[in-house]
Design a protein around this motif. Sequence first.
Motif: not given
Length: 321
Positions: A80-84, A88-90, A141-142, A144-147
């Motif tokens: 979570p630390v990294d993908y938040l 955009i990169e995620t 949601g926040p 969602s960039v990963y999910d």
Amino acid sequence: MKKVLITGAAGFIGSHLCDRFIKEGWYVIGVDNFLSGNPENLEHLSSNQNFEFIERDIITGLNYAGHLDLILHFACPASPVDYLNFPIETLMVDSVGTSHVLNLAKEKKSRYIFASTSEVYGDPQIHPQPESYRGNVNPVGPRSVYDEAKRFSEALSMAYYREYGLDVRIVRIFNTYGPRMKLEDGRVVPNFIFQALKGMDLTVYGDGSQTRSFCYVDDLVEGIVLVAEQEEIDYRVLNLGNPDEYKIIDFAQIIIEKTGSNSKIIFKPLPRDDPKMRKPDITKAVECLQWKPEISLDEGIRRTIEFFQSEIEDHEIEDQD
């Protein structure tokens, strides 16, 4: 000699995969741009004749001149630390980046393994979660960039399977822990161990009744190797994780006990869209691979605590210098 290309090779799981495939007699090509990966995870392979490293951001493209028998696509910020921090990169690495990796697999006629995640199930309404469950994900949601990045990569991978006959295999990875996780990774195992070893209060979000299951990295790697080397399969998507389930509040107490810490537990609000339950249904992995986790939580946590103790001592020495 068989060749495997591993994206995200300097990451926690990626670096363990490099070690394992070299041990199995493969020639390994590791790819990473160190956005979230750690160069130290690959230092021990720098002089290994069966290891080659390419520093590259796969969003910009991916090529390789030689033959490739297998590609493992593990490039993506996973904590979570990294993908938040890198939203955009995620999204880009698991969309544009995935398309580049798939095109390379298509060109080389390689078997292709995609590292998906239990996060595709979101905050699940079915427990435990089987591969057939379609999930309960907030697409805006926040998290969602990963999910959603992982869900898109799954869809794109399956499109290549249907359109081009590419040998696609998707592993949905549940909470995994072990050596080489970052000190301040943001996930519950490193968070609790780091806080306990430093004598800090352990931070539990919500009331701690939410559950997680914890798979030691060696067990996960074993499952991935079995998926990669199996010739005939009757699946495309497979859960890999440990079905033993723990409440977060109970897990915090376990870490305090194992570290011998005097830390207390404090509570903070639950992050938005944080899953209430997380447990894999591994029926398919047991049937198709004859695989199940073998390393107990007690043993896995002992090894992980030893690693973090060493990391903390090294950082303290560096700070003194």
